[in-house]
Design a protein around this motif. Structure first.
Motif, short mmCIF file in Angstrom:
data_model
loop_
_atom_site.label_atom_id
_atom_site.label_comp_id
_atom_site.label_asym_id
_atom_site.label_seq_id
_atom_site.Cartn_x
_atom_site.Cartn_y
_atom_site.Cartn_z
N PRO A 169 -5.02 17.92 4.46
CA PRO A 169 -5.06 16.99 3.34
C PRO A 169 -5.26 15.55 3.80
N ALA A 170 -6.13 14.83 3.13
CA ALA A 170 -6.39 13.44 3.49
C ALA A 170 -5.27 12.55 2.95
N PRO A 171 -4.96 11.48 3.65
CA PRO A 171 -3.91 10.59 3.15
C PRO A 171 -4.33 9.86 1.87
N CYS A 172 -3.38 9.66 1.00
CA CYS A 172 -3.63 8.93 -0.24
C CYS A 172 -2.86 7.62 -0.20
N HIS A 173 -3.33 6.65 -0.86
CA HIS A 173 -2.57 5.43 -1.10
C HIS A 173 -2.12 4.76 0.18
N ALA A 174 -2.86 4.97 1.26
CA ALA A 174 -2.36 4.52 2.55
C ALA A 174 -2.13 3.01 2.58
N THR A 175 -2.88 2.27 1.79
CA THR A 175 -2.76 0.82 1.86
C THR A 175 -2.17 0.23 0.59
N GLU A 176 -1.84 1.09 -0.35
CA GLU A 176 -1.45 0.56 -1.65
C GLU A 176 0.07 0.33 -1.70
N LEU A 177 0.49 -0.90 -1.87
CA LEU A 177 1.91 -1.20 -2.01
C LEU A 177 2.35 -0.85 -3.42
N LEU A 178 3.64 -0.50 -3.53
CA LEU A 178 4.16 -0.20 -4.85
C LEU A 178 4.12 -1.45 -5.72
N ARG A 218 1.29 3.58 -8.53
CA ARG A 218 0.97 4.78 -7.75
C ARG A 218 2.20 5.68 -7.73
N CYS A 219 2.01 6.86 -7.17
CA CYS A 219 3.12 7.81 -7.09
C CYS A 219 4.01 7.49 -5.89
N VAL A 220 5.22 8.03 -5.93
CA VAL A 220 6.17 7.89 -4.83
C VAL A 220 5.61 8.61 -3.60
N ARG A 276 3.44 9.84 5.84
CA ARG A 276 4.35 8.97 5.07
C ARG A 276 3.65 8.30 3.89
N ALA A 277 2.34 8.11 3.98
CA ALA A 277 1.63 7.38 2.93
C ALA A 277 1.15 8.29 1.80
N ALA A 278 1.19 9.59 2.00
CA ALA A 278 0.71 10.52 0.96
C ALA A 278 1.77 10.68 -0.13
N PRO A 279 1.36 11.01 -1.33
CA PRO A 279 2.34 11.20 -2.40
C PRO A 279 3.23 12.40 -2.12
N VAL A 280 4.51 12.26 -2.41
CA VAL A 280 5.43 13.39 -2.22
C VAL A 280 5.06 14.47 -3.24
N ALA A 281 5.15 15.71 -2.78
CA ALA A 281 4.86 16.86 -3.66
C ALA A 281 5.97 17.88 -3.50
N HIS A 282 5.98 18.85 -4.41
CA HIS A 282 6.95 19.95 -4.38
C HIS A 282 8.39 19.47 -4.56
N VAL A 283 8.56 18.56 -5.51
CA VAL A 283 9.92 18.18 -5.91
C VAL A 283 10.15 18.61 -7.35
N VAL A 404 6.13 12.31 -8.39
CA VAL A 404 6.87 11.33 -9.17
C VAL A 404 6.09 10.03 -9.31
N ARG A 405 5.96 9.54 -10.51
CA ARG A 405 5.56 8.16 -10.77
C ARG A 405 6.72 7.50 -11.51
N LEU A 406 7.13 6.34 -11.03
CA LEU A 406 8.31 5.68 -11.61
C LEU A 406 7.93 4.78 -12.78
N ALA A 407 8.91 4.51 -13.63
CA ALA A 407 8.77 3.53 -14.71
C ALA A 407 10.06 2.72 -14.78
N LYS A 408 10.01 1.63 -15.52
CA LYS A 408 11.21 0.79 -15.70
C LYS A 408 11.18 0.22 -17.11
#
Ligand SMILES: [Fe+2]
Length: 410
Positions: A169-178, A218-220, A276-283, A404-408
């Protein structure tokens, strides 16, 4: 379902053929034994997915709408009906892995026989029946994703750690800050419009009131999840829903599914170092909810999620172009990495009407004890996602590509 006047014959025939072929291609790397194992009661053998999707077409199209059609084998509907009570008794779901017969080859040739009968029947079918063919295509696409997640579950049981595909799997969001995007608030509408295909549970489109909020860009990521673990997230009961804490203790949950304690995880490409930069899955929903509380945020509602991404091009997110390994796409987006848990229970929309006939059992009867997920995952086939899509699973489920994608609150 699609409105019957929108279903076009020749286009439908091509999409039907392509969809049926993709399922076979996805099963291409599997031996009969690979395809027969059922790793746990929620997952199904690949052979069963191949057969069940075929049963769907044979039952609801050929048997019901083609005069003189005779079933390939009158005993098989008992084996391959999933949950349609209107179709009578069936083999118990947790025992699908006991079916060493029919063989994978027999199921494959049954598929080709049904494909040919469907293509011959299509030109003579009325629009209402073509709408059922469209439903069969969409149903088969859902099972394509399940086939992949269930093969992952199957191979994860094998200490030899077989790889389904060679591509990592290719890394996602590698440079994207939350970051946090301001959501719209006020009275708006969600749900599928009356044009185009949608499952019955996505309709009717209706008004909702959205409160001021922000939604993550972005996702966690796995790295953020590792911080949650290091901070004792799985050992802190105050972060957890009561049911979630009971589940965690009962199942000895300490990390996402398929994660190992050496910084690696099991994937469709075999054992890999966790990126570490890829979105967490299987939660699970329980984990997603606890993580959100730990990070001072919450999960989005389905209204917030849908309103935020209603105009995003869902085609950009689809990864599954053909047979073989799947890889989340670099850059990500709301569609195509992981399904995203919402805090919304899977309930009928105001004015919900199940589809007519036995296929009315498709969605409505599951509206109890499940949570809505939005988006799409790296295993979702191209053309099968949209902002109004409502995926749903029980709160403890985590063998799908769920993240997970967070909201507030604003
Ligand atoms: Fe199904």
């Amino acid at each position: 379902m699609a409105r019957s006047d929108e279903v076009k014959g020749p286009n439908l025939a091509e999409r039907l053929a392509a969809t049926r072929k993709l399922t076979l291609d996805l099963a291409g790397p599997l031996s009969d034994a690979d395809a027969t194992i059922q790793p746990h009661p929620d997952a199904s053998p690949a052979k069963w997915h191949l057969a069940h999707t075929t049963w769907f077409f044979e039952t609801f199209i050929l048997r019901d709408h083609v005069p003189g059609y005779r079933l390939h084998d009158e005993r098989w509907p008992f084996l391959f009906n999933s949950y349609y009570n209107g179709e009578g008794e069936r083999h118990a779901r947790p025992r699908r892995g006991m079916l060493s017969r029919p063989s994978l080859d027999e199921v494959r040739s049954w598929r080709l026989e049904i494909d040919q009968a469907l293509q011959e029947a299509l030109p003579n079918l009325p629009a209402e029946t073509l709408a059922l063919v469209e439903l069969g295509i969409q149903h088969e696409q859902q099972h394509q994703e399940l086939l992949l997640t269930d093969i992952l579950a199957t191979f994860a049981e094998n200490p030899l750690e077989p790889a389904y595909g060679a591509l990592a799997p290719a890394p996602c969001h590698a440079t994207e800050l939350l970051g946090w995007n301001e959501g719209r608030s006020g009275l708006t509408e969600i749900g599928a419009t009356e044009s185009g295909f949608a499952f019955d549970c996505e309709r009717p489109r209706h008004k909702v009131l959205i409160h001021p909020h922000r939604i993550a860009n972005r996702c966690v990521t796995n790295g953020e999840w590792q911080e949650f673990i290091a901070d004792g997230g799985y050992r802190t009961p105050t972060l957890w829903l009561s049911d979630g804490w009971d589940w965690l203790q009962r199942e000895s949950i300490e990390r996402p599914l398929y994660w190992h304690d050496d910084g690696s995880h099991f994937t469709l490409a075999g054992r890999r170092e966790i990126d570490r930069a890829a979105p967490v899955a299987h939660v699970s929903y329980y984990e997603a909810e606890a993580f959100a509380r730990w990070s001072g945020a919450r999960l989005p509602t389905e209204e917030e999620w849908e309103d935020s991404f209603a105009f995003f091009d869902s085609e950009m997110g689809h990864q599954l172009d053909g047979a073989g390994p799947v890889a989340p796409k670099a850059g990500g987006g709301p569609f195509g990495d992981v399904w995203q848990w919402t805090q919304s229970a899977y309930l009928p929309y105001p004015g919900f009407t199940p589809a007519a006939g036995t296929v009315g059992e498709y969605n409505g009867k599951f509206m109890s004890g499940q949570m809505v997920l939005k988006g799409a995952s790296c295993a979702t086939p191209r053309g099968h996602s949209r902002a109004s899509y409502r995926n749903f699973f029980p709160p403890a489920a985590r063998w799908q590509f769920t993240g997970v994608r967070l909201a507030k609150d604003a």
